[in-house]
Design a protein around this motif. Structure first.
Motif, short mmCIF file in Angstrom:
data_model
loop_
_atom_site.label_atom_id
_atom_site.label_comp_id
_atom_site.label_asym_id
_atom_site.label_seq_id
_atom_site.Cartn_x
_atom_site.Cartn_y
_atom_site.Cartn_z
N VAL A 383 0.87 -1.17 0.00
CA VAL A 383 0.00 0.00 0.00
C VAL A 383 0.91 1.22 0.00
O VAL A 383 1.69 1.42 0.94
CB VAL A 383 -0.94 0.03 1.22
CG1 VAL A 383 -1.80 1.28 1.21
CG2 VAL A 383 -1.81 -1.22 1.25
N VAL A 384 0.84 2.02 -1.06
CA VAL A 384 1.70 3.19 -1.18
C VAL A 384 0.85 4.45 -1.05
O VAL A 384 -0.20 4.58 -1.66
CB VAL A 384 2.49 3.16 -2.52
CG1 VAL A 384 1.57 3.11 -3.72
CG2 VAL A 384 3.44 4.34 -2.61
N TYR A 385 1.32 5.36 -0.23
CA TYR A 385 0.62 6.62 0.01
C TYR A 385 1.68 7.69 0.24
O TYR A 385 2.87 7.43 0.10
CB TYR A 385 -0.34 6.50 1.19
CG TYR A 385 0.29 6.11 2.50
CD1 TYR A 385 0.37 7.01 3.55
CD2 TYR A 385 0.81 4.82 2.70
CE1 TYR A 385 0.95 6.65 4.77
CE2 TYR A 385 1.39 4.46 3.90
CZ TYR A 385 1.47 5.38 4.93
OH TYR A 385 2.04 5.03 6.12
N ASP A 386 1.30 8.92 0.60
CA ASP A 386 2.29 9.97 0.75
C ASP A 386 2.06 10.77 2.03
O ASP A 386 1.09 10.54 2.76
CB ASP A 386 2.32 10.88 -0.48
CG ASP A 386 0.98 11.54 -0.77
OD1 ASP A 386 0.19 11.75 0.17
OD2 ASP A 386 0.71 11.84 -1.94
N GLN A 387 2.96 11.72 2.27
CA GLN A 387 2.88 12.53 3.48
C GLN A 387 1.55 13.28 3.55
O GLN A 387 0.99 13.46 4.64
CB GLN A 387 4.06 13.51 3.52
CG GLN A 387 4.11 14.40 4.75
CD GLN A 387 3.33 15.70 4.57
OE1 GLN A 387 3.00 16.08 3.45
NE2 GLN A 387 3.03 16.36 5.67
N GLY A 513 -3.66 8.13 -6.33
CA GLY A 513 -3.26 8.49 -4.99
C GLY A 513 -3.94 9.72 -4.42
O GLY A 513 -5.09 10.05 -4.75
N SER A 514 -3.21 10.45 -3.59
CA SER A 514 -3.78 11.50 -2.76
C SER A 514 -4.32 12.70 -3.53
O SER A 514 -5.04 13.52 -2.95
CB SER A 514 -2.73 11.99 -1.76
OG SER A 514 -1.67 12.67 -2.44
N GLN A 515 -3.99 12.82 -4.81
CA GLN A 515 -4.46 13.99 -5.57
C GLN A 515 -5.86 13.80 -6.17
O GLN A 515 -6.39 14.71 -6.80
CB GLN A 515 -3.47 14.30 -6.70
CG GLN A 515 -2.06 14.57 -6.22
CD GLN A 515 -2.01 15.67 -5.17
OE1 GLN A 515 -2.46 16.79 -5.40
NE2 GLN A 515 -1.48 15.35 -4.01
N GLN A 516 -6.46 12.63 -5.97
CA GLN A 516 -7.75 12.37 -6.60
C GLN A 516 -8.83 13.34 -6.14
O GLN A 516 -9.64 13.81 -6.95
CB GLN A 516 -8.20 10.93 -6.30
CG GLN A 516 -7.46 9.88 -7.12
CD GLN A 516 -8.11 8.51 -7.01
OE1 GLN A 516 -9.33 8.39 -7.05
NE2 GLN A 516 -7.30 7.48 -6.88
N GLY A 517 -8.88 13.65 -4.86
CA GLY A 517 -9.90 14.56 -4.36
C GLY A 517 -9.76 15.95 -4.93
O GLY A 517 -10.77 16.62 -5.23
N THR A 518 -8.53 16.40 -5.11
CA THR A 518 -8.28 17.72 -5.70
C THR A 518 -8.72 17.74 -7.16
O THR A 518 -9.34 18.71 -7.62
CB THR A 518 -6.78 18.06 -5.59
OG1 THR A 518 -6.35 17.89 -4.24
CG2 THR A 518 -6.53 19.49 -6.02
N VAL A 519 -8.41 16.68 -7.88
CA VAL A 519 -8.84 16.58 -9.28
C VAL A 519 -10.37 16.53 -9.37
O VAL A 519 -10.97 17.16 -10.25
CB VAL A 519 -8.21 15.33 -9.94
CG1 VAL A 519 -8.88 15.04 -11.28
CG2 VAL A 519 -6.71 15.54 -10.11
N ALA A 520 -11.01 15.83 -8.44
CA ALA A 520 -12.47 15.74 -8.45
C ALA A 520 -13.10 17.13 -8.31
O ALA A 520 -14.07 17.46 -9.01
CB ALA A 520 -12.96 14.83 -7.33
N GLU A 521 -12.55 17.95 -7.41
CA GLU A 521 -13.08 19.31 -7.25
C GLU A 521 -12.82 20.15 -8.49
O GLU A 521 -13.68 20.93 -8.92
CB GLU A 521 -12.48 19.98 -6.03
CG GLU A 521 -13.01 21.40 -5.84
CD GLU A 521 -12.66 22.03 -4.51
OE1 GLU A 521 -12.51 23.27 -4.46
OE2 GLU A 521 -12.56 21.28 -3.50
N ALA A 522 -11.64 19.99 -9.08
CA ALA A 522 -11.32 20.75 -10.30
C ALA A 522 -12.28 20.38 -11.43
O ALA A 522 -12.75 21.26 -12.17
CB ALA A 522 -9.88 20.48 -10.72
N VAL A 523 -12.58 19.10 -11.56
CA VAL A 523 -13.53 18.66 -12.61
C VAL A 523 -14.90 19.28 -12.39
O VAL A 523 -15.55 19.74 -13.33
CB VAL A 523 -13.61 17.12 -12.62
CG1 VAL A 523 -14.78 16.65 -13.46
CG2 VAL A 523 -12.30 16.52 -13.14
N GLU A 524 -15.33 19.29 -11.14
CA GLU A 524 -16.64 19.88 -10.83
C GLU A 524 -16.68 21.37 -11.19
O GLU A 524 -17.64 21.86 -11.79
CB GLU A 524 -16.94 19.70 -9.34
CG GLU A 524 -18.31 20.23 -8.93
CD GLU A 524 -18.60 20.00 -7.45
OE1 GLU A 524 -19.71 20.37 -7.01
OE2 GLU A 524 -17.73 19.45 -6.74
#
Length: 627
Positions: A383-387, A513-524
């Motif tokens: 399982v790979v994740y980031d800070q 990874g961790s940037q998915q939520g940021t991309v989701a808001e940008a798409v919206e």
């Protein structure tokens, strides 16, 4: 200034209690009915050095940090090394104020502790405040705290001042303080809280920012990605963890170390990461669900035990908490540049399962899946994740974690089953049979009657004895590889990939990874502005969901791969696994130690749609390479 969301940034020095203060304030906002999302920025020092935590709160789901913020509480750095502008690191004492002005939104609020900070120390603060319509409230928070006993309570005074300025009720703050403190300490903090609140209420308020109102349908808990991983491991039956502290993996290690002893489990801190991974392999071999982990440099040391787990087909779950590298790099800053490291480290044609979750819920789910697959298919799972994901907090329905545990050891035989299993002429159990379904040859646990076999890092016969026979080598390699096909079929049924936005869109974003939520808001945002955009969030990194990704990229005219890496590692993985779309995939990269903000992704999409250009943010837009 709109009041549909509060983005509160509290800044000070490491050791000033910024993290605990922010967590409690986030919990208070959550208990008031708001959804919250935190972002933590801190140096790789125990005491001193500018640090801040940002809390974004609003009525409705929050999946990302915002673009800038609208309220600054600057406490100053109590542990500054050299409060002089000519020092190597500048005047650290005032950095909690000076280094946070750039991101403050127009019409924002500044509260600074004039017990340590002076407006004269900040060149042009008055002029900048007037230009940006900032509302500045200097308060002697340290002095107020000292009046009630201890200077350390300045943080409490800052929370009281914040609450007064945004018309926030103190009930939830008081409740949290009562849960954490008692006696004179509690009484003093309550006095400071109310004194600051009342003093600020008496001031003339020139701003119009107020705390949003919201309501939850059910009880909420505030958790990070580290909590999600730890809870997932515990519910998956993990009862052994070994490790060596290293930021940011230490968070999971700490949570597990505190929890396992009460469950009859073992948490072992060892001398280095080689020993940590080796202990986990040994524990799993002995019949316990086991896990270890580290961050980049520490995970590199785990390469040999990882290869041993692959060759002996010992189930194992490893965590890799990425940070900016190479070498020590920036230990407390996020990056996604260990992707190739976790996929390919080890010896020879290695094989493993790897997941890259995006939020605490996925951390929980995919950690459970990692254990399930590791023990069913006898293969290491990573399982790979980031800070960023490790330390950011957000609210989750408490009922989400109300799951049945899974203590199963997967494809492990009972003694009754061993009697009917394959044995050689000497009676040794054939642990590594050639012709088995999905490449999985059932295993036994040491001590089981009739289950004796050899486990070695060398290539071996079905009984485990060392072998260099070419036919056996081909049979064993192909059998082990066969597992990945079976795992991929299993994962296709689970479908952990997520699509955001308009399914008929002609412009795509691909992220992991961790940037998915940021991309989701940008798409919206983009679609609200009349664009036609969608995004694919990929969690399965190995075996890769090639067909799923191919289908998505094939459905759009062009796509941007978003990642925190300078070498386009995720884009390279897509093109390696899919073998196409060289002329369709461009890259948006960020590697300055800070995660993406939604506006940076919005800007990149708009630039691409307009034919290209240079981003204004500290990001890099790389064109498609061509077919």
């Amino acid at each position: 200034m709109t009041d549909d969301e509060l983005i509160w940034r509290v800044a000070g020095g490491s050791g000033d209690g910024i993290d605990s203060t922010s967590q409690n304030f986030a919990k208070a906002l959550m208990r008031s009915g708001l959804d919250v999302f935190t972002h933590r920025h801190y140096p790789s020092r125990i005491r001193g050095g500018h640090t801040y935590v940002e809390i974004r709160a609003r009525d409705g789901e929050v999946t990302s940090r915002g673009d800038g913020y609208n309220f600054l509480l600057a406490l100053g750095d109590s542990f500054a090394r050299n409060p002089s502008e000519h020092a190597v690191y500048g005047d650290e004492e005032v950095k909690p104020l000076t280094e946070n002005l750039e991101d403050l939104r127009e019409g924002g609020i500044i509260v600074y502790d004039e017990g340590l900070l002076d407006e004269e120390d900040v060149d042009g603060l008055e002029e900048r405040a007037e230009e940006n319509d900032w509302h500045v409230y200097p308060l002697d928070l340290r002095g107020l705290a000292k009046e009630h006993g201890r200077e350390v309570m300045r943080n409490t005074a800052g929370v009281g001042a914040t609450a007064a300025l945004i018309d926030m009720d103190l009930d939830h703050v008081e409740d949290l303080m009562s849960e954490a403190m008692s006696g004179d300490v509690l009484e003093q903090n309550l006095e400071v809280l109310h004194d600051a609140y009342e003093q600020v209420q008496d001031l003339e308020h020139t701003h119009d920012l107020t705390v949003p109102e919201g309501e939850h349908d059910e009880e909420q808990v505030l958790v990070s990605g580290s909590h999600g991983i730890a809870y997932g491991a515990i519910d998956a039956g993990c009862r052994f963890i070994s490790g060596y502290p290293m930021t940011p993996w230490t968070d999971v290690f700490t949570i597990m170390s505190q929890a396992l002893p009460d469950m009859g489990g073992i948490a072992e801190q060892v001398e280095d990461e080689i020993a940590a991974a080796a202990l986990a392999v040994g524990a799993s071999h002995a019949g316990v669900k086991a896990m270890s982990g580290s961050s980049g440099g520490g995970f590199a040391l785990m390469s040999e035990p990882l290869g041993l787990a692959e060759m002996t087909e010992t189930p194992l779950v490893l965590l890799e908490a990425m940070r900016a590298g190479p070498s020590t790099g920036m230990p407390t800053k996020p990056e996604q540049a260990d992707l190739e490291h976790i996929l390919y480290t080890s010896q020879g044609d290695s094989h493993r399962v790897a997941f890259g979750p995006s939020d605490p819920k996925e951390c929980y789910e995919q950690t459970r899946t990692a254990f399930e697959l590791a023990y069913e298919y006898q293969i290491p799972s990573i399982v790979v994740y980031d800070q960023k994901l490790s330390g950011e907090y957000r609210n989750v329905d408490a009922s989400f974690f109300d799951r049945e545990p899974n203590p199963s050891l997967g494809s492990t035989l009972t003694e009754d089953e061993i009697e009917d299993a394959a044995h050689d002429v000497t009676g040794k159990f054939e642990r590594f049979q050639h012709d088995v379904e999905d490449g999985v040859s059932p295993r036994t646990i040491p001590g089981q009657k009739g289950g004796r076999f050899l486990a070695t890092g060398n290539e071996h016969w079905p009984t485990g004895h060392i072998a260099e026979d070419p036919d056996n080598r081909v049979a064993q390699v192909e059998r082990r590889l066969q597992k990945l096909d079976a795992v991929r079929e299993d994962l296709d049924e689970r479908d952990q990939q997520v699509v955001y936005g308009d399914e008929d869109a002609d412009f795509g974003l691909v992220v992991w990874g961790s940037q998915q939520g940021t991309v989701a808001e940008a798409v919206e945002r983009l679609n609200d502005d009349g664009n036609s955009v969608k995004a694919l969030g990929v969690s399965d990194l190995s075996p890769f969901p090639a067909e799923r990704v191919r289908e998505f990229v094939d459905s759009v005219d062009e796509a941007i791969v978003v990642e925190m890496s300078s070498t386009k590692q995720f884009r390279g993985l897509i093109q390696k696994e899919v073998g196409d779309f060289g002329g369709k995939l461009s890259s948006l990269l960020k590697y300055n130690g800070n995660p993406f903000e939604p506006a940076e992704i919005v800007e990149a999409v708009e630039l691409e749609q307009d034919g290209g250009g240079e981003p204004t943010a500290q990001t890099t837009l790389e064109p498609a390479a061509g077919d």
